[in-house]
Motif scaffolding. Structure first.
Motif, PDB file in Angstrom:
ATOM      1  N   PHE A 180      54.702  39.099  39.872  1.00  0.00           N
ATOM      2  CA  PHE A 180      54.228  38.029  38.998  1.00  0.00           C
ATOM      3  C   PHE A 180      52.711  37.889  39.128  1.00  0.00           C
ATOM      4  CE2 PHE A 180      53.262  33.714  37.741  1.00  0.00           C
ATOM      5  CZ  PHE A 180      54.124  33.454  36.700  1.00  0.00           C
ATOM      6  N   ALA A 181      52.215  37.885  40.368  1.00  0.00           N
ATOM      7  CA  ALA A 181      50.775  37.743  40.599  1.00  0.00           C
ATOM      8  C   ALA A 181      50.012  38.915  39.992  1.00  0.00           C
ATOM      9  CB  ALA A 181      50.502  37.636  42.094  1.00  0.00           C
ATOM     10  N   ASN A 182      50.551  40.119  40.139  1.00  0.00           N
ATOM     11  CA  ASN A 182      49.889  41.296  39.557  1.00  0.00           C
ATOM     12  C   ASN A 182      49.867  41.236  38.037  1.00  0.00           C
ATOM     13  OD1 ASN A 182      49.363  42.427  42.062  1.00  0.00           O
ATOM     14  ND2 ASN A 182      51.204  43.714  42.064  1.00  0.00           N
ATOM     15  N   LYS A 183      50.948  40.752  37.449  1.00  0.00           N
ATOM     16  CA  LYS A 183      51.044  40.666  35.987  1.00  0.00           C
ATOM     17  C   LYS A 183      49.932  39.807  35.402  1.00  0.00           C
ATOM     18  CE  LYS A 183      54.120  38.991  32.308  1.00  0.00           C
ATOM     19  NZ  LYS A 183      55.482  38.482  31.991  1.00  0.00           N
ATOM     20  N   TYR A 184      49.610  38.701  36.100  1.00  0.00           N
ATOM     21  CA  TYR A 184      48.629  37.757  35.553  1.00  0.00           C
ATOM     22  C   TYR A 184      47.251  37.866  36.220  1.00  0.00           C
ATOM     23  CZ  TYR A 184      52.422  35.666  32.923  1.00  0.00           C
ATOM     24  OH  TYR A 184      53.464  35.465  32.038  1.00  0.00           O
ATOM     25  N   GLY A 185      47.072  38.899  37.032  1.00  0.00           N
ATOM     26  CA  GLY A 185      45.746  39.155  37.583  1.00  0.00           C
ATOM     27  C   GLY A 185      45.323  38.230  38.705  1.00  0.00           C
ATOM     28  N   PHE A 186      46.287  37.762  39.501  1.00  0.00           N
ATOM     29  CA  PHE A 186      45.956  36.914  40.644  1.00  0.00           C
ATOM     30  C   PHE A 186      45.566  37.789  41.830  1.00  0.00           C
ATOM     31  CE2 PHE A 186      49.427  33.691  39.185  1.00  0.00           C
ATOM     32  CZ  PHE A 186      48.688  33.401  38.050  1.00  0.00           C
ATOM     33  N   GLY A 187      44.810  37.226  42.746  1.00  0.00           N
ATOM     34  CA  GLY A 187      44.526  37.892  44.002  1.00  0.00           C
ATOM     35  C   GLY A 187      45.582  37.529  45.039  1.00  0.00           C
ATOM     36  N   GLU A 188      45.189  37.508  46.298  1.00  0.00           N
ATOM     37  CA  GLU A 188      46.103  37.122  47.366  1.00  0.00           C
ATOM     38  C   GLU A 188      46.285  35.603  47.361  1.00  0.00           C
ATOM     39  OE1 GLU A 188      47.779  39.058  49.309  1.00  0.00           O
ATOM     40  OE2 GLU A 188      46.863  40.950  48.668  1.00  0.00           O
ATOM     41  N   PRO A 189      47.388  35.104  47.915  1.00  0.00           N
ATOM     42  CA  PRO A 189      47.555  33.650  48.013  1.00  0.00           C
ATOM     43  C   PRO A 189      46.474  33.045  48.892  1.00  0.00           C
ATOM     44  CG  PRO A 189      49.218  34.792  49.325  1.00  0.00           C
ATOM     45  CD  PRO A 189      48.525  35.839  48.510  1.00  0.00           C
ATOM     46  N   ILE A 190      46.020  31.836  48.542  1.00  0.00           N
ATOM     47  CA  ILE A 190      44.920  31.215  49.270  1.00  0.00           C
ATOM     48  C   ILE A 190      45.355  30.009  50.092  1.00  0.00           C
ATOM     49  CG2 ILE A 190      43.144  32.053  47.694  1.00  0.00           C
ATOM     50  CD1 ILE A 190      43.155  29.284  46.368  1.00  0.00           C
ATOM     51  N   PHE A 191      46.541  29.484  49.844  1.00  0.00           N
ATOM     52  CA  PHE A 191      47.123  28.409  50.649  1.00  0.00           C
ATOM     53  C   PHE A 191      48.597  28.734  50.844  1.00  0.00           C
ATOM     54  CE2 PHE A 191      43.698  26.457  48.220  1.00  0.00           C
ATOM     55  CZ  PHE A 191      43.014  25.705  49.159  1.00  0.00           C
ATOM     56  N   GLY A 192      49.179  28.274  51.935  1.00  0.00           N
ATOM     57  CA  GLY A 192      50.598  28.526  52.129  1.00  0.00           C
ATOM     58  C   GLY A 192      51.204  27.715  53.255  1.00  0.00           C
ATOM     59  N   ASN A 193      52.517  27.694  53.263  1.00  0.00           N
ATOM     60  CA  ASN A 193      53.279  27.020  54.311  1.00  0.00           C
ATOM     61  C   ASN A 193      54.735  27.460  54.162  1.00  0.00           C
ATOM     62  OD1 ASN A 193      53.928  25.313  56.456  1.00  0.00           O
ATOM     63  ND2 ASN A 193      52.754  23.591  55.626  1.00  0.00           N
ATOM     64  N   PHE A 194      55.564  27.205  55.178  1.00  0.00           N
ATOM     65  CA  PHE A 194      56.979  27.509  55.049  1.00  0.00           C
ATOM     66  C   PHE A 194      57.766  26.721  56.083  1.00  0.00           C
ATOM     67  CE2 PHE A 194      56.039  30.123  58.650  1.00  0.00           C
ATOM     68  CZ  PHE A 194      57.237  30.463  59.272  1.00  0.00           C
TER      69      PHE A 194
END
Length: 214
Positions: A180-194
């Motif tokens: 999905f990120a590649n399809k819309y030209g996003f880079g790596e995630p910049i915030f996260g948690n789990f």
């Protein structure tokens, strides 16, 4: 023990968000953890990110990296806060890479929530693509890692994805945030948690809501 909003004093809900975001997460980046997809199959915990995504559930539970929560505690849509630029747009995703189990993740990833075109950190003003459904790990499937990521968008986007309601399982299994990120030209995630979660007695009710027959 899980951290709760009530354990942080008598501040209002939004004050709690501000206090936690400022004092705990932004000023102590060494405690940050992000889970991200590396090769489409494997998930790895990445430490020492600059910032961490803050998630507070209406139950009062605050998500801390890797803490154990129950499906009952995460039934309702959480509040999400991150240090976003008000002049930029972001995408929020919540996925389960361990569906139906970590040992046999044949449905990896199961997407629980997807919101795009978020202005700054105002998730409520974003465009909901996939409505939130709570964690519902199958019985005897062990811990699942429920992963939240924020991506910076290159600008406002017209997403051509089908919209999925919180009563539908269609389109949720075998989702790939990497694709999905590649399809819309996003880079790596910049915030996260789990957080991690196992089956409890609320899961059959969630399956019924989604039309899943046990």
């Amino acid at each position: 023990m899980s951290t709760t909003a009530s354990s942080l004093g008598n501040s209002s809900y939004i004050d709690v968000l501000e206090v936690v975001a400022t004092e705990k997460f932004i000023e102590k980046p060494e405690s940050n953890i992000v889970v991200k997809s590396l090769n489409g199959d494997d998930f790895e915990i990445i430490r020492n990110r600059k910032k961490q995504l803050l998630i507070i559930y209406p139950s009062g539970i605050i998500v801390e990296p890797g803490n154990h929560l129950t499906p009952t505690q995460v039934l309702k849509t959480p509040r999400v806060k991150f240090n976003g630029d008000r002049n930029k747009y972001y995408l929020l995703v919540m996925t389960d890479p361990d569906a139906p189990s970590r040992a046999q993740p044949t449905l990896r990833e199961f997407v629980h929530w997807l919101v795009g075109n978020i202005p700054g950190d105002n998730v409520c003003s974003g465009e909901t693509i996939i409505e939130y459904v709570p964690s519902a790990p199958p019985q005897n499937s062990g811990d699942h890692r429920y992963t939240f990521l924020i991506y910076e968008q290159p600008g406002q986007i017209e997403f051509d994805e089908p919209r999925i309601s919180n009563t539908s399982i269609s389109g949720r299994p075998n989702f790939s945030i990497r694709n999905f990120a590649n399809k819309y030209g996003f880079g790596e995630p910049i915030f996260g948690n789990f957080y991690q979660c196992q089956y409890d007695d609320s899961v059959p009710m969630i399956y019924s809501m989604l039309g899943v027959v046990l």
